[in-house]
Design an enzyme around this catalytic site. Structure first.
Site, short mmCIF file in Angstrom:
data_model
loop_
_atom_site.label_atom_id
_atom_site.label_comp_id
_atom_site.label_asym_id
_atom_site.label_seq_id
_atom_site.Cartn_x
_atom_site.Cartn_y
_atom_site.Cartn_z
N LYS A 205 0.80 -1.24 0.00
CA LYS A 205 0.00 0.00 0.00
C LYS A 205 0.83 1.29 0.00
CE LYS A 205 -2.54 -2.36 3.37
NZ LYS A 205 -3.52 -2.54 4.45
N ASP A 240 -6.60 -6.23 11.06
CA ASP A 240 -7.95 -5.65 11.14
C ASP A 240 -9.05 -6.72 11.24
OD1 ASP A 240 -7.38 -6.53 8.59
OD2 ASP A 240 -8.28 -4.81 7.57
P1 ADP Z 1 -10.18 -0.60 3.71
O1 ADP Z 1 -10.74 -1.85 3.15
O2 ADP Z 1 -9.20 0.05 2.79
O3 ADP Z 1 -9.70 -0.74 5.11
P2 ADP Z 1 -12.87 0.35 3.91
O4 ADP Z 1 -13.28 -0.79 4.74
O5 ADP Z 1 -13.38 1.69 4.30
O6 ADP Z 1 -11.33 0.50 3.76
O7 ADP Z 1 -13.35 0.04 2.44
C1 ADP Z 1 -13.10 0.94 1.42
C2 ADP Z 1 -13.43 0.25 0.14
O8 ADP Z 1 -14.81 -0.04 0.07
C3 ADP Z 1 -13.12 1.11 -1.06
O9 ADP Z 1 -11.83 0.86 -1.55
C4 ADP Z 1 -14.18 0.67 -2.07
O10 ADP Z 1 -13.67 -0.38 -2.84
C5 ADP Z 1 -15.30 0.13 -1.23
N1 ADP Z 1 -16.39 1.10 -1.19
C6 ADP Z 1 -16.46 2.24 -0.48
N2 ADP Z 1 -17.60 2.90 -0.72
C7 ADP Z 1 -18.28 2.15 -1.61
C8 ADP Z 1 -19.54 2.29 -2.28
N3 ADP Z 1 -20.33 3.33 -2.09
N4 ADP Z 1 -19.89 1.31 -3.11
C9 ADP Z 1 -19.10 0.27 -3.34
N5 ADP Z 1 -17.91 0.08 -2.76
C10 ADP Z 1 -17.50 1.01 -1.90
MG MG Z 2 -10.26 -1.52 6.88
#
Ligand code: ADP
Ligand code: MG
Length: 506
Positions: A205, A240
């Protein structure tokens, strides 16, 4: 009345007003504009064939999902038997006790896994009072620290922690004479050796700090906290998924597994220690151990892979790896749709004679945009039109084109969601929670976290519906997917509590 009939009727009215000669022209034009019939219907036929083939190859009938789940279970067994025994790493987390709700006192958490980190302080009041207070702060990491030295990064984090600790109120202080304890969620590949130590295998990342690779990240953080004069120690190092499991269990004792559906995907669950042949350590009191499956790397001949997935894999930073994740998670769904649309533009002139240049840019179509288009409920798909024009500079789309785009989003999202459900079903199967027992009904809950599950409603509904299909109504009625309250942060703080150095003395 069918669409064609409606158009003819419109034309008849126009004929009465303006004369037959005009009608013929107008009728043609209207059909062209409304339904996207261009001079060459052959191109549309090709587009229809591509969509049909995509739909077939992405098909996930229940029998196929059962095969996927069975393959998952077999790989879980292999991964638990020996390290390197399977594509599923089945990492031993060293978390052998999950929060019960009895935890009391002040705990901190640090969640580091991207360009921001979160610091959290919780004041736990045991069964009666629950979480008395929680406060958090988010800090973004200056880009130069992501590629600098280990000391610089950890000093920056420890300094931010020290500042946050300085805001402790009168009512939120650690017990006198006790060190503050911290749950550390570190979402990079780590080889864990105990609940409080783990060496960094590699950065991902966008991070690249060479002198940290191979080092114990807990001792790096502990040393930095000492350097800035902060009296705090790491009580639990987790990722996580484990944090989400701990947070989920705190609120609901039925929680047996956690699944992340966000940028990536992963799952963790509670395994009986006797079912882990590769564990040679002492038997934990609980008789259990949390396993981090790293299921994103799952691979099986039963997975419905297409040439588009092959293209995505070839172009990815990690070809041949994370196959399951590439079918399911938020980082990739939008990109698969882009690859399909590009193929259609090339082979069927879906968007006219010129291939829209923006459509050739990898990752330009993000999953949230895909989700927005997929959820467009307007009768003429206005939102889809706007997205195509704004993101891909494809203007003047016809309704017929927009429908194709929505259709492709639906196929790709449905496959991902149904495969995710098959994975959850696999874990429940591994735990013997997929059938009705004679004795009292066992209830199972799975804690879910991640932006994909949280915000992509059709995706979430499909995961839930498919799991129900796989479990059957009776077991499904006793199985719930719960959206995790505030992600892994609180879970890490709770794990610091359940692995506190002061537990024995209480
Ligand atoms: P991470 O997985 O990076 O820890 P999150 O759990 O917040 O972060 O997830 C973010 C991911 O969720 C984004 O990269 C995207 O792929 C997906 N995501 C966020 N908002 C939406 C949405 N409105 N519709 C579809 N996918 C979404
Ligand atoms: Mg996360």
């Amino acid at each position: 009345m069918g669409k064609k009939a409606a158009i003819v009727a419109c034309a008849t009215v126009a004929a009465a007003a303006a004369g037959a000669a005009v009608v013929v022209v107008r009728r043609r034009r209207r059909r062209g504009v409304e339904e996207g019939w261009s001079e060459s219907d052959g191109k549309w036929e090709r587009a229809a064939v591509i969509v049909k083939e995509l739909e077939e190859k992405c098909g996930t009938p229940v029998w196929k999902l059962r095969q996927v789940a069975d393959a998952m279970v077999a790989e879980m067994h292999a991964g638990l038997a020996s390290d390197g025994g399977s594509k599923l790493k089945m990492i031993i987390s060293y978390v052998d006790s999950l929060p019960t709700g009895d935890e009391k006192g002040l705990y901190y958490a640090l969640d580091l896994g991207g360009t921001n980190f979160r610091i959290l302080r919780v004041h736990l009041g045991g069964k009666e009072r629950g979480i008395i207070k929680r406060e958090f702060e988010e800090v973004s990491i200056p880009p130069h620290l992501m590629t600098g030295s280990s000391n610089e990064l950890f000093d920056f984090i420890a300094t931010a922690l020290a500042k946050f600790v300085a805001t402790e109120g009168e009512d939120s202080r650690p017990f006198p004479g006790r060190q503050r304890e911290l749950g550390f969620t570190f979402s990079f590949p780590v080889r864990q050796t105990s609940i409080t130590s783990g060496t960094l295998i590699k950065w991902t990342k966008g991070f690249s700090i060479e002198d940290a690779v191979g080092e114990d990240v807990v001792s790096e953080l502990n040393k930095a906290m000492e350097r800035v004069g902060l009296d705090m120690r790491v009580a639990a190092l987790v990722n996580d998924t484990i944090g989400t499991l701990a947070g989920g269990r705190y609120y609901n004792p039925d929680v047996v597994a956690a699944v992340i559906l966000g940028t990536g995907t992963n799952a963790a669950y509670v395994e009986r220690i006797h079912a882990i042949p590769k564990w040679h350590g002492p038997l934990p009191k609980s008789g259990e151990m949390v396993i981090n499956t790293e299921w994103g790397n799952f691979q099986s001949s039963h997975l419905p892979l297409t040439e588009y997935d092959q293209t995505l894999d070839d172009e990815s930073l990690n070809p041949g790896e994370q196959t399951y994740e590439k079918l399911i998670s938020g980082m990739y769904l939008g990109e698969i749709v882009r690859i399909v649309l590009l193929r259609m533009a090339e082979e069927s002139a879906l968007f006219g004679d010129i291939i829209p240049p923006k459509l050739k840019i990898p990752f330009i179509l993000r999953t949230p945009d895909m989700s927005t288009m997929h959820h467009d409920t307007s009768s003429d798909l206005t939102v889809v039109g706007e997205k195509l024009s704004y993101l891909l500079e494809i203007s003047d789309t016809t309704l017929r084109m927009r429908k194709v785009v929505v259709n492709v989003c639906g196929i790709v999202a449905t496959r991902g969601a149904r495969l995710a459900a098959a994975g959850i079903f696999g874990i429940l199967k591994k735990l013997g929670r997929d059938t009705v027992m004679d004795r009292e009904k066992q209830r199972s809950a799975i804690a879910l976290d991640g932006g994909l599950f949280e915000h992509y409603t059709k995706f979430r509904d499909c995961v839930e519906g498919t799991l129900r299909e796989l479990l059957g109504p009776e077991v499904a009625d006793n199985t719930v997917l719960v959206l995790s309250e505030d992600g892994s942060g609180i879970g890490a703080a709770l794990l610091a509590a359940s692995h506190s150095q002061y537990l024995q003395t209480e």
